[in-house]
Scaffold this motif. Structure first.
Motif, short mmCIF file in Angstrom:
data_model
loop_
_atom_site.label_atom_id
_atom_site.label_comp_id
_atom_site.label_asym_id
_atom_site.label_seq_id
_atom_site.Cartn_x
_atom_site.Cartn_y
_atom_site.Cartn_z
N GLU A 176 0.79 -1.24 0.00
CA GLU A 176 0.00 0.00 0.00
C GLU A 176 0.82 1.28 0.00
OE1 GLU A 176 -2.05 0.01 3.82
OE2 GLU A 176 -0.23 0.59 4.88
N GLY A 233 -1.11 9.68 0.07
CA GLY A 233 -1.60 9.90 1.44
C GLY A 233 -0.44 9.97 2.43
N PHE A 234 0.70 9.41 2.05
CA PHE A 234 1.90 9.51 2.88
C PHE A 234 2.71 10.73 2.43
CE2 PHE A 234 0.69 5.03 2.99
CZ PHE A 234 0.75 4.75 4.36
N ASP A 259 0.86 -1.33 -5.10
CA ASP A 259 -0.18 -0.35 -5.41
C ASP A 259 0.48 1.02 -5.63
OD1 ASP A 259 -3.23 -0.05 -5.43
OD2 ASP A 259 -2.68 1.59 -4.09
N ASN A 305 -0.52 5.07 -6.23
CA ASN A 305 -1.64 6.01 -6.13
C ASN A 305 -1.12 7.44 -5.98
OD1 ASN A 305 -3.75 7.63 -5.00
ND2 ASN A 305 -4.82 5.79 -4.33
N ASP A 315 -3.73 2.61 -9.09
CA ASP A 315 -4.80 3.00 -8.16
C ASP A 315 -5.22 4.46 -8.37
OD1 ASP A 315 -6.50 3.42 -6.00
OD2 ASP A 315 -5.08 2.73 -4.48
N ILE A 351 -10.13 -4.38 -9.93
CA ILE A 351 -10.72 -4.31 -8.58
C ILE A 351 -12.00 -3.48 -8.68
CG2 ILE A 351 -10.44 -3.66 -6.17
CD1 ILE A 351 -7.46 -3.95 -6.44
N VAL A 361 -14.85 -1.78 -6.33
CA VAL A 361 -15.26 -1.47 -4.95
C VAL A 361 -16.77 -1.25 -4.91
CG1 VAL A 361 -13.02 -0.50 -4.30
CG2 VAL A 361 -14.81 1.01 -5.12
N ASP A 373 -14.24 -5.65 -3.76
CA ASP A 373 -13.84 -4.97 -2.52
C ASP A 373 -15.09 -4.47 -1.80
OD1 ASP A 373 -13.06 -3.02 -0.62
OD2 ASP A 373 -11.29 -2.45 -1.79
N GLY A 418 -8.94 -2.82 1.39
CA GLY A 418 -7.90 -1.90 1.82
C GLY A 418 -7.76 -2.10 3.33
N SER A 472 -5.66 -1.44 5.79
CA SER A 472 -5.30 -0.40 6.78
C SER A 472 -6.44 0.57 7.04
CB SER A 472 -4.06 0.36 6.31
OG SER A 472 -2.95 -0.50 6.25
N ASN A 473 -7.47 0.55 6.20
CA ASN A 473 -8.62 1.43 6.48
C ASN A 473 -9.16 1.17 7.88
OD1 ASN A 473 -8.36 2.01 3.77
ND2 ASN A 473 -10.27 1.06 3.13
N SER A 519 -7.38 3.03 10.98
CA SER A 519 -7.08 4.45 10.86
C SER A 519 -7.36 5.20 12.17
CB SER A 519 -7.96 5.02 9.73
OG SER A 519 -7.58 6.34 9.46
N ARG A 547 -2.85 -0.24 15.85
CA ARG A 547 -3.01 -0.44 14.40
C ARG A 547 -2.76 -1.89 13.98
NH1 ARG A 547 -2.91 4.28 11.16
NH2 ARG A 547 -2.22 3.02 9.41
N ILE A 576 -4.86 -5.00 0.08
CA ILE A 576 -3.91 -3.89 -0.04
C ILE A 576 -3.51 -3.60 1.39
CG2 ILE A 576 -3.60 -1.51 -0.80
CD1 ILE A 576 -6.15 -1.99 -2.56
N1 THG Z 1 -9.81 -0.25 -1.66
C1 THG Z 1 -9.14 -0.20 -2.83
N2 THG Z 1 -8.07 0.60 -3.03
C2 THG Z 1 -7.66 1.41 -2.03
C3 THG Z 1 -8.32 1.41 -0.80
C4 THG Z 1 -9.42 0.55 -0.62
N3 THG Z 1 -6.58 2.22 -2.22
C5 THG Z 1 -6.18 3.19 -1.23
C6 THG Z 1 -6.51 2.70 0.18
N4 THG Z 1 -7.86 2.23 0.23
C7 THG Z 1 -5.58 1.59 0.59
N5 THG Z 1 -4.30 2.13 0.89
C8 THG Z 1 -4.03 2.71 2.14
C9 THG Z 1 -2.78 3.25 2.32
C10 THG Z 1 -2.44 3.80 3.56
C11 THG Z 1 -3.36 3.80 4.58
C12 THG Z 1 -4.60 3.26 4.40
C13 THG Z 1 -4.95 2.71 3.17
C14 THG Z 1 -2.97 4.38 5.90
N6 THG Z 1 -3.07 5.71 6.08
C15 THG Z 1 -2.73 6.36 7.35
C16 THG Z 1 -3.96 6.44 8.24
O1 THG Z 1 -5.08 6.41 7.71
O2 THG Z 1 -3.82 6.55 9.45
C17 THG Z 1 -2.24 7.77 7.13
C18 THG Z 1 -0.98 7.83 6.35
C19 THG Z 1 0.15 8.35 7.17
O3 THG Z 1 0.54 7.68 8.13
O4 THG Z 1 0.65 9.45 6.83
O5 THG Z 1 -2.57 3.67 6.78
O6 THG Z 1 -10.07 0.49 0.45
N7 THG Z 1 -9.55 -1.01 -3.83
#
Ligand code: THG
Length: 268
Positions: free
Chosen positions: A6, A11-12, A43, A45, A74, A120, A122, A160, A196, A198-199, A202, A207, A227
């Motif tokens: 990911e 987003g990073f 991935d 993005n 992505d 993919i 969603v 997804d 995804g 890590s969603n 958050s 975590r 992901i």
């Molecule tokens: N489905 C599909 N594609 C996707 C997603 C999905 N692409 C993007 C995303 N969602 C999956 N990728 C991530 C990448 C990083 C994080 C979450 C999803 C993540 N972000 C931190 C947070 O939210 O706390 C912030 C980043 C940071 O630390 O600066 O962890 O659902 N098909």
């Protein structure tokens, strides 16, 4: 499990800066680290850092020069997806993603067909993110049907169900698990099912724990792709162990080492 790294996501902050300044080094480094950790796909993005399709093409080229790993392109913008796919050097790829909206399906499914990529889908629509199991199933089935009619076999379709943050929408995770079970009944063989990952964690304090606990439950329900943060060793160990318990990998006393070895050699 099909693991999609990911980390190359605007987003990073480090990635957003690298895209804005066209600095290839951080991109190369994250590509190499994720490939070494065993990612099946990387991935890519550009997120909010850019709306320029040429930036996606640049990013894809940088990743391709660094690693031989397949790529998940992505974006929610069809023109950005096309630019990314056009930059590919022929390696396998995923189009990430279409929603269930008619205009998105009509534009994005043909991209996956034209470029020989997986897709993919969603389970979102013009009303936004689904809040119940029924909408997830309805939208997933609609995407699956449209992709199938366009000639994509189930092995090239990833559904997804839209995983949401546990901290803000605690009732949604169990609905995602139920939708995963429903997706496995769509065809035989079923489509791939991906989230995804890590969603879900958050803005939480735990975590890794939340993520790996959910992934194990989701794998038991039928999840076979994610992901995710492939550099999280405890997450990877939980995935490897779940594969053994679900009888998808052979048990040995060294199963963790065997799993890591297979991944580093590019095996399934
Ligand atoms: N489905 C599909 N594609 C996707 C997603 C999905 N692409 C993007 C995303 N969602 C999956 N990728 C991530 C990448 C990083 C994080 C979450 C999803 C993540 N972000 C931190 C947070 O939210 O706390 C912030 C980043 C940071 O630390 O600066 O962890 O659902 N098909």
């Amino acid at each position: 499990m099909i693991l999609i790294g990911e980390r190359i996501n605007a987003g990073f902050k480090d990635i957003a800066r690298a895209i804005r300044e066209h600095d290839p080094e951080p991109i190369r480094e994250w590509a190499r680290k994720q490939a070494a950790a065993g990612a099946d796909y990387i991935d890519v993005n550009i997120g909010a850092a850019s709306k320029d399709p040429a930036d996606m093409a640049w990013l894809i080229r940088v990743v391709q020069e660094a690693v031989p790993t397949p790529i998940s392109v992505d974006s929610n913008r069809p023109e950005v997806l096309r630019a990314g796919l056009e930059a590919l050097d022929g390696r396998p790829a995923l189009v990430n993603s279409t929603t269930a909206d008619d205009d998105k399906l009509a534009e994005i499914i043909p991209l996956a067909v034209e470029y020989g990529a997986g897709l993919i889908g969603v389970a979102m629509d013009q009303r936004g993110s689904p809040q119940d199991v029924e909408r997830r199933v309805e939208n997933g089935a609609k995407i699956f049907l449209a992709a199938t009619e366009a000639g994509l076999p189930p092995e090239r379709i990833f559904l997804d169900p839209v995983l949401m943050p546990i901290r803000f929408m605690q009732d949604q995770a169990v609905k995602v698990l139920e939708a995963i079970r429903e997706y496995t009944l769509l065809s035989d063989p079923p489509p791939h099912i991906s989230v995804g990952l890590s969603n879900i964690c958050s803005k939480t304090k735990e975590r890794s724990l939340i993520t790996r606990t959910f992934v194990v439950m989701a794998m038991a329900a039928g999840l076979d792709a994610a992901i995710c943060n492939v550099l999280d060793e405890e997450l990877m160990a939980a995935v490897a162990t779940a594969e053994v318990i679900l009888n998808k990998e052979i048990y040995s006393d060294d199963f963790l080492r065997v799993w890591a070895l297979k991944r580093s050699k590019g095996g399934e």
